[in-house]
Motif scaffolding. Structure first.
Motif, PDB file in Angstrom:
ATOM      1  N   LEU A 118       0.338 -32.459 -35.382  1.00  0.00           N
ATOM      2  CA  LEU A 118      -0.789 -33.138 -34.763  1.00  0.00           C
ATOM      3  C   LEU A 118      -2.027 -32.792 -35.568  1.00  0.00           C
ATOM      4  CD1 LEU A 118      -1.958 -34.800 -32.355  1.00  0.00           C
ATOM      5  CD2 LEU A 118      -2.318 -32.600 -31.194  1.00  0.00           C
ATOM      6  N   VAL A 119      -2.764 -33.831 -35.988  1.00  0.00           N
ATOM      7  CA  VAL A 119      -3.937 -33.628 -36.834  1.00  0.00           C
ATOM      8  C   VAL A 119      -5.164 -34.215 -36.144  1.00  0.00           C
ATOM      9  CG1 VAL A 119      -4.935 -33.972 -39.130  1.00  0.00           C
ATOM     10  CG2 VAL A 119      -2.443 -33.866 -38.859  1.00  0.00           C
ATOM     11  N   HIS A 130      -8.584 -29.968 -38.029  1.00  0.00           N
ATOM     12  CA  HIS A 130      -7.550 -28.960 -37.780  1.00  0.00           C
ATOM     13  C   HIS A 130      -6.217 -29.672 -37.611  1.00  0.00           C
ATOM     14  CE1 HIS A 130      -5.724 -25.636 -35.056  1.00  0.00           C
ATOM     15  NE2 HIS A 130      -5.729 -25.209 -36.297  1.00  0.00           N
ATOM     16  N   ARG A 131      -5.135 -28.941 -37.793  1.00  0.00           N
ATOM     17  CA  ARG A 131      -3.803 -29.458 -37.500  1.00  0.00           C
ATOM     18  C   ARG A 131      -2.943 -28.348 -36.921  1.00  0.00           C
ATOM     19  NH1 ARG A 131      -0.846 -31.940 -42.344  1.00  0.00           N
ATOM     20  NH2 ARG A 131      -2.900 -32.821 -42.822  1.00  0.00           N
ATOM     21  N   GLY A 170     -14.318 -25.916 -30.718  1.00  0.00           N
ATOM     22  CA  GLY A 170     -14.817 -25.306 -31.945  1.00  0.00           C
ATOM     23  C   GLY A 170     -14.073 -25.776 -33.172  1.00  0.00           C
ATOM     24  N   GLU A 171     -13.749 -27.074 -33.209  1.00  0.00           N
ATOM     25  CA  GLU A 171     -13.049 -27.723 -34.305  1.00  0.00           C
ATOM     26  C   GLU A 171     -11.614 -27.220 -34.476  1.00  0.00           C
ATOM     27  OE1 GLU A 171     -15.248 -27.909 -37.932  1.00  0.00           O
ATOM     28  OE2 GLU A 171     -16.922 -29.003 -37.020  1.00  0.00           O
ATOM     29  N   ARG A 172     -11.047 -26.650 -33.437  1.00  0.00           N
ATOM     30  CA  ARG A 172      -9.645 -26.269 -33.427  1.00  0.00           C
ATOM     31  C   ARG A 172      -8.943 -26.977 -32.264  1.00  0.00           C
ATOM     32  NH1 ARG A 172      -8.107 -22.474 -36.837  1.00  0.00           N
ATOM     33  NH2 ARG A 172      -6.182 -22.066 -35.674  1.00  0.00           N
ATOM     34  N   ILE A 173      -7.705 -27.381 -32.483  1.00  0.00           N
ATOM     35  CA  ILE A 173      -6.953 -28.110 -31.470  1.00  0.00           C
ATOM     36  C   ILE A 173      -6.499 -27.149 -30.372  1.00  0.00           C
ATOM     37  CG2 ILE A 173      -4.890 -29.491 -31.003  1.00  0.00           C
ATOM     38  CD1 ILE A 173      -5.015 -30.431 -33.924  1.00  0.00           C
ATOM     39  N   VAL A 174      -6.737 -27.570 -29.138  1.00  0.00           N
ATOM     40  CA  VAL A 174      -6.239 -26.855 -27.967  1.00  0.00           C
ATOM     41  C   VAL A 174      -5.340 -27.825 -27.205  1.00  0.00           C
ATOM     42  CG1 VAL A 174      -6.859 -25.740 -25.792  1.00  0.00           C
ATOM     43  CG2 VAL A 174      -8.294 -25.404 -27.821  1.00  0.00           C
ATOM     44  N   SER A 175      -4.188 -27.366 -26.773  1.00  0.00           N
ATOM     45  CA  SER A 175      -3.270 -28.222 -26.029  1.00  0.00           C
ATOM     46  C   SER A 175      -2.807 -27.524 -24.759  1.00  0.00           C
ATOM     47  CB  SER A 175      -2.051 -28.606 -26.884  1.00  0.00           C
ATOM     48  OG  SER A 175      -1.256 -27.473 -27.158  1.00  0.00           O
TER      49      SER A 175
END
Length: 326
Positions: A118-119, A130-131, A170-175
């Motif tokens: 996921l990107v 991020h990815r 913060g420009e990072r992927i959270v899931s």
């Protein structure tokens, strides 16, 4: 229940329609790479020529941008048709194409089937945020969430799907994983979500806790018309309001396609009404609206898009002057 027709538009050669975040809908055509934008009232906003070769392209749109991609590349344009950026899928590390979605903050979410990642991409500039690894089925289904914070994502599998919420922090992927099966939609307030399973179960759950509000099998919907006792699956189900869900059901021998559109209670999944359209609508596909109480139908046989509003009464409501049964 007879819905009220708000607007209708003929789009010759219509191929596919999807919800456009904070705008309305975006539609593609069978024989061209043109993209059609519609607002909340189904007014035609623009028709853009996309510099791709394959009309079978996938699209996503917002109030500012349109993303279109085929098996080789993706291109992002503004609503004037000006290309903001374009890229081959090889740049992202996959040569097999991808599923993608533009959210309300113009983050382009891309699920790469080839690499199982996921990107998150800046939709305006094309720069990657991020990815993260996201292995699983190839096909991905993205859904707009009304709260504007999360985006819904399902990895579609005929046996066991994976659904989740995704966002940037913060420009990072959270899931965050979701329970219940394929993610079908969110309530207008964004506090509940609807899921479907391949074997016929529907459930309404709380977004914050995943707690089940109601769950039933398709063949066990209280109040369903006798003619729908042989339901085999739900083609689509969407929230219309905090209290109502519109479900398109399919049977082996459905005599009238209009009878396949049911209004269900969002609290109990009890059938509250059948949708009786004022004309034969064939096998109309249903699409959600950003406006509560409305939905869009797509009719391939006559190239029509129709915007509907809930009628004044549902079948189980008392007629004027009649007391409701306790």
């Amino acid at each position: 229940m007879r819905p009220r027709l708000i607007s209708q538009v003929r789009l010759p050669g219509i191929r596919h329609v999807t919800q456009a975040t904070d705008l309305g809908w975006v539609g593609t055509e069978r024989d061209s790479t043109a993209v059609n934008l519609f607002d909340h009232e189904l007014r035609h906003v623009a028709r853009l020529a996309v510099p791709l070769d394959d009309p079978r392209m996938k699209v996503s749109a917002t109030r500012r941008l349109v993303a279109a991609g085929d098996k080789q590349q993706i291109v992002v344009l503004d609503h004037h048709g000006v290309v903001r950026w374009r890229s081959s899928w090889d740049r992202f590390g996959s040569s097999a194409g991808a599923d993608f979605h533009l959210d309300g903050d113009h983050v382009l979410w891309v699920r790469l089937a080839g690499t199982g990642e996921l990107v998150a991409v800046n939709g305006v500039s094309g720069a990657e945020f991020h990815r993260m690894p996201l292995p699983g089925p190839e096909a991905a289904w993205f859904l707009h969430a009304p709260d504007g914070v999360w985006t819904g994502l399902t990895l579609l599998d005929p046996y066991r799907s994976r659904a989740m919420l995704i966002r940037l922090d913060g420009e990072r992927i959270v899931s965050r994983p979701l329970a219940g099966g394929d993610l079908a939609g969110f309530s207008p307030a964004g506090s509940r979500y609807l899921t479907l399973t391949p074997d016929g179960y529907l459930s309404v759950r709380d977004v914050a806790s995943d707690a089940v509000i109601t769950a039933r099998h398709l063949e066990d919907l209280p109040g369903a018309p006798p003619g729908l006792a042989g339901c085999r699956h739900v083609d689509r189900a969407v929230f219309l309001s905090e209290d109502l869900i519109l479900a398109t059901v399919n049977t082996e021998d459905l005599p009238n396609d209009a009878e396949g559109h049911l209004m269900l209670s969002a609290l109990s999944l009890r059938c509250r009404s059948q949708v009786r359209y004022p004309h034969h609508h064939g096998s109309a596909a249903v699409h959600p609206s950003h406006q509560p109480g409305r939905w869009l139908t797509r009719h391939h046989e006559d190239d029509q898009l129709r915007l509907w509003q809930l009628g004044a009464r549902l079948d189980d409501e008392p007629i004027p002057g009649q007391l409701a049964l306790l």
